[in-house]
Scaffold this motif. Structure first.
Motif, short mmCIF file in Angstrom:
data_model
loop_
_atom_site.label_atom_id
_atom_site.label_comp_id
_atom_site.label_asym_id
_atom_site.label_seq_id
_atom_site.Cartn_x
_atom_site.Cartn_y
_atom_site.Cartn_z
N TRP A 177 0.81 -1.22 0.00
CA TRP A 177 0.00 0.00 0.00
C TRP A 177 0.84 1.27 0.00
O TRP A 177 1.87 1.34 0.67
N LEU A 178 0.30 2.28 -0.69
CA LEU A 178 0.73 3.66 -0.47
C LEU A 178 -0.41 4.33 0.28
O LEU A 178 -1.56 4.29 -0.18
N ILE A 179 -0.11 4.89 1.45
CA ILE A 179 -1.16 5.46 2.28
C ILE A 179 -0.83 6.90 2.69
O ILE A 179 0.33 7.34 2.59
N VAL A 180 -1.87 7.58 3.14
CA VAL A 180 -1.67 8.86 3.83
C VAL A 180 -1.96 8.59 5.31
O VAL A 180 -3.04 8.11 5.66
N THR A 181 -0.98 8.86 6.14
CA THR A 181 -1.13 8.58 7.57
C THR A 181 -1.94 9.69 8.24
O THR A 181 -2.26 10.71 7.62
N SER A 182 -2.24 9.50 9.52
CA SER A 182 -3.08 10.47 10.22
C SER A 182 -2.41 11.84 10.31
O SER A 182 -3.09 12.85 10.45
N ASP A 183 -1.09 11.89 10.19
CA ASP A 183 -0.44 13.20 10.16
C ASP A 183 -0.17 13.67 8.72
O ASP A 183 0.68 14.52 8.48
N LYS A 184 -0.93 13.05 7.80
CA LYS A 184 -0.95 13.49 6.39
C LYS A 184 0.38 13.27 5.67
O LYS A 184 0.73 14.00 4.74
N PRO A 208 -5.72 4.41 2.26
CA PRO A 208 -5.02 3.86 1.09
C PRO A 208 -5.24 4.73 -0.15
O PRO A 208 -6.37 5.07 -0.47
N LEU A 209 -4.14 5.08 -0.79
CA LEU A 209 -4.24 5.78 -2.08
C LEU A 209 -4.14 4.77 -3.21
O LEU A 209 -4.76 4.94 -4.25
N LEU A 210 -3.32 3.76 -2.99
CA LEU A 210 -2.99 2.80 -4.04
C LEU A 210 -2.65 1.48 -3.36
O LEU A 210 -1.94 1.47 -2.35
N GLY A 211 -3.19 0.38 -3.89
CA GLY A 211 -2.89 -0.94 -3.31
C GLY A 211 -2.54 -1.92 -4.41
O GLY A 211 -3.12 -1.86 -5.50
N LEU A 212 -1.61 -2.79 -4.12
CA LEU A 212 -1.22 -3.82 -5.09
C LEU A 212 -1.47 -5.20 -4.49
O LEU A 212 -0.95 -5.54 -3.43
N ASP A 213 -2.26 -5.98 -5.20
CA ASP A 213 -2.62 -7.33 -4.78
C ASP A 213 -1.43 -8.26 -5.04
O ASP A 213 -1.01 -8.42 -6.18
N VAL A 214 -0.90 -8.87 -3.99
CA VAL A 214 0.17 -9.86 -4.20
C VAL A 214 -0.24 -11.27 -3.75
O VAL A 214 0.60 -12.10 -3.44
N TRP A 215 -1.54 -11.52 -3.72
CA TRP A 215 -1.98 -12.92 -3.66
C TRP A 215 -1.51 -13.58 -4.96
O TRP A 215 -1.51 -12.94 -6.03
N GLU A 216 -1.18 -14.85 -4.89
CA GLU A 216 -0.72 -15.53 -6.11
C GLU A 216 -1.80 -15.52 -7.19
O GLU A 216 -1.50 -15.49 -8.39
N HIS A 217 -3.08 -15.51 -6.80
CA HIS A 217 -4.13 -15.52 -7.83
C HIS A 217 -4.10 -14.26 -8.71
O HIS A 217 -4.65 -14.26 -9.81
N GLN A 244 -3.97 10.58 -7.61
CA GLN A 244 -3.88 12.00 -7.25
C GLN A 244 -5.20 12.51 -6.66
O GLN A 244 -5.22 13.25 -5.69
N LYS A 245 -6.32 12.08 -7.26
CA LYS A 245 -7.63 12.50 -6.74
C LYS A 245 -7.84 12.02 -5.32
O LYS A 245 -8.34 12.76 -4.46
N ARG A 246 -7.43 10.79 -5.06
CA ARG A 246 -7.57 10.27 -3.69
C ARG A 246 -6.66 11.04 -2.73
O ARG A 246 -7.02 11.31 -1.59
N TYR A 247 -5.48 11.38 -3.24
CA TYR A 247 -4.54 12.13 -2.41
C TYR A 247 -5.12 13.50 -2.04
O TYR A 247 -5.11 13.91 -0.88
N ASP A 248 -5.67 14.17 -3.04
CA ASP A 248 -6.28 15.49 -2.80
C ASP A 248 -7.39 15.37 -1.77
O ASP A 248 -7.48 16.18 -0.85
N ALA A 249 -8.23 14.35 -1.93
CA ALA A 249 -9.38 14.20 -1.02
C ALA A 249 -8.91 13.83 0.38
O ALA A 249 -9.48 14.27 1.38
N ALA A 250 -7.87 13.03 0.46
CA ALA A 250 -7.37 12.60 1.77
C ALA A 250 -6.73 13.75 2.53
O ALA A 250 -6.73 13.79 3.75
#
Lengths: 252, 201
Positions: A177-184, A208-217, A244-250
């Protein structure tokens, strides 16, 4: 949720309390209200995830050759659809209103069953995953997100490498994950199975701004044991406008 | 002494059509090999360098995540290959058959319960039949943990284990883990499993 309840929740636990004091002294109470839990950012539709599974916003073949059509079809119609339908079962069994945003359940997931945890996470994570990809990704972010990625991780290429490491070293099934923490601040983390950083049980919490699925499926039909190659390919289909839109909103 | 990848006790195509050739080749030659390589990296030059795989696994939780994951991966896969054979399947005999009937009611009921443990293991892991204080018990572990580990919730002597990581079945069965588990019973080498049980008693 009232502000008082929100603050009480935010202030539970000594680590959180000390963070709250720091934030409070910097910016006053308004910052506390805006950043401590997902409920408080639910005013943006980007952070109001439905319990339903809408149709995929593109064709199964849209991410070829990076993610193959067969993988997309099975991933969406079998794996993700199962999470969505099991989530509804769990919601019925546990008295959760499916008209509310899923984020509210995730924020207090420790109060529910493992079935809720696995399927609420599974549904949320996949919904975010589908939306964060498109046929021709920009290759990199621009604007404020690029600037802040460079500040936080030194360069975009350092960010990619740290994110890929998080994805490669997640043993077993999970997500990076790429996230924005509570202190932004921007941060990279990973979670096991279908957990995510919105969950109260997450080691590292944030939006979460962006997530990458690393399950083998997510990659096995095309990449087999070569998870690193899948990660390399995935950068080509990241929808950085969406991130970027999620980042702005977060940050708002 | 460094750990090495044990040879498969049969040809990679020998378990067709239940386990496909490509899966067996990649599972053994890539996944298991990577566990062996990473285990060697984790112990070389440390106080654990000369410990047996059993010693490493027994104290995996105290040593490191790398030993837990890769030591478990090496032990589990070595154990798994030895449990399988072409033209196998059928039913156990002797003491194991008696104990399975006594503990689970019938062989079919045992198969159903072990399969359920495999299906219910969320994410990656293993389902196990173990001998625990004179009783047969079904359990499951996440990732590459196993019932010999200090970190295991249910500890005991593994008698039979089935890999439910997606890499064990995805090329042939995709999301249908239950179909893979149904096929698994056709390749279980009950001679080996029966001997393990008698040795554990």
């Amino acid at each position: 949720m009232t502000i008082n309840n929100s603050r009480r929740k935010f202030l539970s636990g000594s680590a959180k309390a000390s963070m709250a004091i720091t934030l409070g002294s910097l910016s006053g109470i308004s910052l506390l209200e805006s950043c401590s839990s997902p409920k408080m950012i639910a005013n943006s539709p980007l952070f109001r995830t439905s319990f339903d599974q809408p149709t995929l916003p593109y064709a199964y073949s849209a991410l070829e050759p990076y993610i193959d059509a067969k993988t997309m079809e099975i991933h969406f119609t079998k794996h993700a659809a199962t999470y969505a339908s099991n989530l509804k079962e769990a919601a019925t069994a546990e008295g959760v209103k499916t008209s509310r945003p899923l984020e509210e359940v995730l924020a207090k997931i420790s109060k529910y069953t493992p079935k809720m945890r696995n399927n609420a996470g599974g549904h949320y994570n996949h919904e975010l995953f589908w939306k964060s990809m498109k046929t021709r990704g920009e290759g990199k972010p621009s604007g404020t997100l690029l600037a802040d990625v460079e500040t936080s991780f030194r360069s975009f290429s350092d960010f990619k490498s740290q994110f890929a490491d998080a994805a490669k070293t997640r043993f077993g099934s999970g997500w990076a994950w790429l996230i924005v923490t509570s202190d932004k601040k921007l941060a990279i983390t990973s979670t096991a199975n279908q957990d995510n950083p919105l969950m109260d049980i997450a080691e590292v919490k944030g939006i979460p701004l962006l997530g990458l699925d690393v399950w083998e499926h997510a990659y096995y039909l095309k990449y087999q044991n070569k998870r690193a190659d899948y990660i390399d390919s995935w950068w080509n289909v990241v929808d950085w406008d969406f991130v970027q839109k999620r980042y702005d909103a977060a940050k708002a | 002494m460094a750990f090495t990848l044990p040879a498969l006790p049969f040809a990679p195509e020998a378990l067709e059509p239940h386990f496909d050739t490509a899966t067996m080749q990649i599972h053994h030659g890539k996944h298991h090999q990577a566990y062996v390589d990473n285990l060697n990296k984790a112990v070389t030059g440390t106080e654990n360098e000369n410990k047996s795989i059993e010693e490493l696994v027994a104290s995996a939780g105290k040593i490191s995540a790398a030993v837990r994951n890769n030591g478990g991966g090496h032990w589990n896969h070595s154990f798994f290959w030895e449990s399988l054979a072409p033209n196998a399947g059928g039913k156990p005999t002797g003491k194991l058959a008696e104990s399975i009937d006594a503990e689970f009611g019938s062989f079919d009921s045992f198969k159903e319960k072990l399969s359920q443990a495999g299906i219910a293991r969320f994410g990656s892991g293993w389902a196990w039949l173990i001998e625990q204080d004179g009783k047969l018990v079904i359990t499951s572990t996440p990732n590459q943990d196993n019932p010999l580990m200090d970190v295991a919730e249910a500890k005991g002597t593994p008698i039979l284990g089935v890999d439910v990581w997606e890499h064990a079945y995805y090329l042939k069965y995709q999301n249908r883990r239950a179909d893979y588990l149904a096929a698994f019973w056709n390749v279980v080498n009950w001679n080996v499993i029966g001997k393990r049980y008698e040795a554990a008693l």
